[in-house]
Design a protein around this motif. Structure first.
Motif, PDB file in Angstrom:
ATOM      1  N   SER A  93      31.709  44.158  42.005  1.00  0.00           N
ATOM      2  CA  SER A  93      31.195  45.133  41.045  1.00  0.00           C
ATOM      3  C   SER A  93      32.275  46.042  40.469  1.00  0.00           C
ATOM      4  N   VAL A  94      33.537  45.745  40.742  1.00  0.00           N
ATOM      5  CA  VAL A  94      34.622  46.606  40.258  1.00  0.00           C
ATOM      6  C   VAL A  94      34.731  46.565  38.736  1.00  0.00           C
ATOM      7  N   GLU A  95      34.564  45.382  38.155  1.00  0.00           N
ATOM      8  CA  GLU A  95      34.709  45.196  36.708  1.00  0.00           C
ATOM      9  C   GLU A  95      33.579  44.320  36.185  1.00  0.00           C
ATOM     10  N   PHE A  96      33.493  44.228  34.852  1.00  0.00           N
ATOM     11  CA  PHE A  96      32.680  43.197  34.217  1.00  0.00           C
ATOM     12  C   PHE A  96      33.580  42.029  33.826  1.00  0.00           C
ATOM     13  N   ASN A  97      33.015  40.843  33.832  1.00  0.00           N
ATOM     14  CA  ASN A  97      33.724  39.680  33.326  1.00  0.00           C
ATOM     15  C   ASN A  97      33.862  39.803  31.819  1.00  0.00           C
ATOM     16  N   GLU A  98      35.043  39.528  31.290  1.00  0.00           N
ATOM     17  CA  GLU A  98      35.178  39.588  29.837  1.00  0.00           C
ATOM     18  C   GLU A  98      35.878  38.346  29.301  1.00  0.00           C
ATOM     19  N   ALA A  99      35.765  37.246  30.029  1.00  0.00           N
ATOM     20  CA  ALA A  99      36.369  35.999  29.579  1.00  0.00           C
ATOM     21  C   ALA A  99      35.658  35.481  28.332  1.00  0.00           C
ATOM     22  N   ASP A 100      36.392  34.709  27.553  1.00  0.00           N
ATOM     23  CA  ASP A 100      35.854  34.155  26.324  1.00  0.00           C
ATOM     24  C   ASP A 100      34.660  33.250  26.615  1.00  0.00           C
ATOM     25  N   GLU A 101      33.653  33.334  25.734  1.00  0.00           N
ATOM     26  CA  GLU A 101      32.457  32.486  25.796  1.00  0.00           C
ATOM     27  C   GLU A 101      31.707  32.643  27.121  1.00  0.00           C
ATOM     28  N   TYR A 102      31.825  33.804  27.741  1.00  0.00           N
ATOM     29  CA  TYR A 102      31.080  34.103  28.963  1.00  0.00           C
ATOM     30  C   TYR A 102      31.333  33.082  30.061  1.00  0.00           C
ATOM     31  N   ALA A 103      32.557  32.566  30.087  1.00  0.00           N
ATOM     32  CA  ALA A 103      32.915  31.597  31.124  1.00  0.00           C
ATOM     33  C   ALA A 103      33.117  32.302  32.457  1.00  0.00           C
ATOM     34  N   VAL A 104      33.102  31.523  33.538  1.00  0.00           N
ATOM     35  CA  VAL A 104      33.380  32.074  34.851  1.00  0.00           C
ATOM     36  C   VAL A 104      34.702  31.493  35.325  1.00  0.00           C
ATOM     37  N   ASP A 105      35.749  32.306  35.276  1.00  0.00           N
ATOM     38  CA  ASP A 105      37.031  31.901  35.810  1.00  0.00           C
ATOM     39  C   ASP A 105      36.900  31.813  37.330  1.00  0.00           C
ATOM     40  N   PRO A 106      37.350  30.705  37.936  1.00  0.00           N
ATOM     41  CA  PRO A 106      37.189  30.579  39.397  1.00  0.00           C
ATOM     42  C   PRO A 106      37.721  31.775  40.170  1.00  0.00           C
ATOM     43  N   PHE A 107      38.824  32.361  39.703  1.00  0.00           N
ATOM     44  CA  PHE A 107      39.391  33.483  40.438  1.00  0.00           C
ATOM     45  C   PHE A 107      38.534  34.737  40.334  1.00  0.00           C
ATOM     46  N   PHE A 108      37.687  34.802  39.295  1.00  0.00           N
ATOM     47  CA  PHE A 108      36.880  36.006  39.073  1.00  0.00           C
ATOM     48  C   PHE A 108      35.392  35.758  39.283  1.00  0.00           C
ATOM     49  N   ILE A 109      35.055  34.724  40.025  1.00  0.00           N
ATOM     50  CA  ILE A 109      33.650  34.484  40.314  1.00  0.00           C
ATOM     51  C   ILE A 109      33.065  35.711  41.015  1.00  0.00           C
ATOM     52  N   GLY A 110      31.871  36.088  40.616  1.00  0.00           N
ATOM     53  CA  GLY A 110      31.214  37.253  41.189  1.00  0.00           C
ATOM     54  C   GLY A 110      31.255  38.476  40.302  1.00  0.00           C
ATOM     55  N   LEU A 111      32.103  38.460  39.253  1.00  0.00           N
ATOM     56  CA  LEU A 111      32.075  39.568  38.307  1.00  0.00           C
ATOM     57  C   LEU A 111      30.818  39.459  37.446  1.00  0.00           C
ATOM     58  N   PRO A 112      30.022  40.507  37.336  1.00  0.00           N
ATOM     59  CA  PRO A 112      28.854  40.453  36.443  1.00  0.00           C
ATOM     60  C   PRO A 112      29.300  40.408  34.987  1.00  0.00           C
ATOM     61  N   ASP A 113      28.464  39.851  34.139  1.00  0.00           N
ATOM     62  CA  ASP A 113      28.736  39.808  32.703  1.00  0.00           C
ATOM     63  C   ASP A 113      27.788  40.764  31.995  1.00  0.00           C
ATOM     64  N   TYR A 114      28.074  41.069  30.735  1.00  0.00           N
ATOM     65  CA  TYR A 114      27.183  41.950  29.982  1.00  0.00           C
ATOM     66  C   TYR A 114      27.009  41.436  28.558  1.00  0.00           C
ATOM     67  N   TYR A 115      25.879  41.833  27.954  1.00  0.00           N
ATOM     68  CA  TYR A 115      25.513  41.386  26.612  1.00  0.00           C
ATOM     69  C   TYR A 115      25.007  42.582  25.812  1.00  0.00           C
TER      70      TYR A 115
END
Length: 224
Positions: free
Chosen positions: A60-82
């Motif tokens: 819960s430290v950050e939100f995921n902000e990768a392109d196209e709402y992808a899940v980078d393996p290293f950042f699995i578990g980051l919540p996304d936002y819309y």
């Protein structure tokens, strides 16, 4: 072969039935953005509505902000936002290299804890995968039956790291978050999760859950 078949059966069962077991809900009534430099604190809960013990991966430290709402393996578990304008999902723009802007946490690879972890799983993963596996082990959340846990993450609008939304004052915006634990990543690092609690029966969450939508009031007096 038996382990593989058991794993596939487990993941299929959990994907089909785990979606309604876990609920993610934003606690904020509204989000108000009045200054370009404001940070907004998003408070949310994850509730286990089932009678099973659940594992899920959440950072819960950050939100995921990768392109196209992808899940980078290293950042699995980051919540996304819309962000929605009325009922229309807005598509963000991305700066160059936006997909790598989430910060890599300090894993202290020379620590006794990591060395012990590496010794236990050295046959399973290469050096890069070992770091992912170790990070997963540090971000496992256990939810007991009917248990609810609170989390908080900060975000900025209209920019967050490399993600940018074209937002206009006083339009009707709504905000939503989700948590995604992809099956393909869970299956790859299944032994790490399996090792976490050997005594208690548990279910590992796979799939994606979405929160409620809440109003996002965007009236920024110093919008550059």
């Amino acid at each position: 072969m038996k382990f593989l078949l058991a794993l596939l059966a487990f993941l299929f069962f959990d994907y089909c039935f785990g979606q309604s077991d876990l609920e993610i809900k934003i606690i904020n009534d509204t989000i108000k953005k009045v200054s370009y430099y404001d940070q907004n604190n998003i408070v949310y809960t994850i509730t286990n509505n089932s009678n099973k013990n659940y594992f899920l991966i959440l950072d819960s430290v950050e939100f995921n902000e990768a392109d196209e709402y992808a899940v980078d393996p290293f950042f699995i578990g980051l919540p996304d936002y819309y962000i929605y304008e009325k009922n229309t999902l807005l598509t963000p723009m991305f700066s160059f290299g936006a997909g790598s802007n989430n910060s890599h946490p300090q894993l202290y690879l020379n620590s006794k804890e990591f060395q012990k972890f590496r010794k236990q799983f050295f046959k399973e993963y290469d050096e890069y995968e070992m770091k992912i596996a170790y990070r997963i082990s540090k971000n496992l959340i256990i939810l007991k039956p009917k248990e609810k846990k609170f989390f908080s993450t900060q975000v900025n609008f209209p920019n967050y790291m490399g993600r940018h939304f074209n937002m206009v004052n006083s339009k009707n915006y709504y905000f939503q978050i989700s948590l995604q634990n992809p099956q393909e990543l869970i299956s790859k690092y299944y032994k790490v999760l399996q090792n976490k609690d050997k005594e208690r029966d548990f279910t590992i969450f796979t799939g994606q859950i979405y929160s409620n939508k809440i109003p996002l009031i965007y009236v920024v007096y110093n919008n550059p």
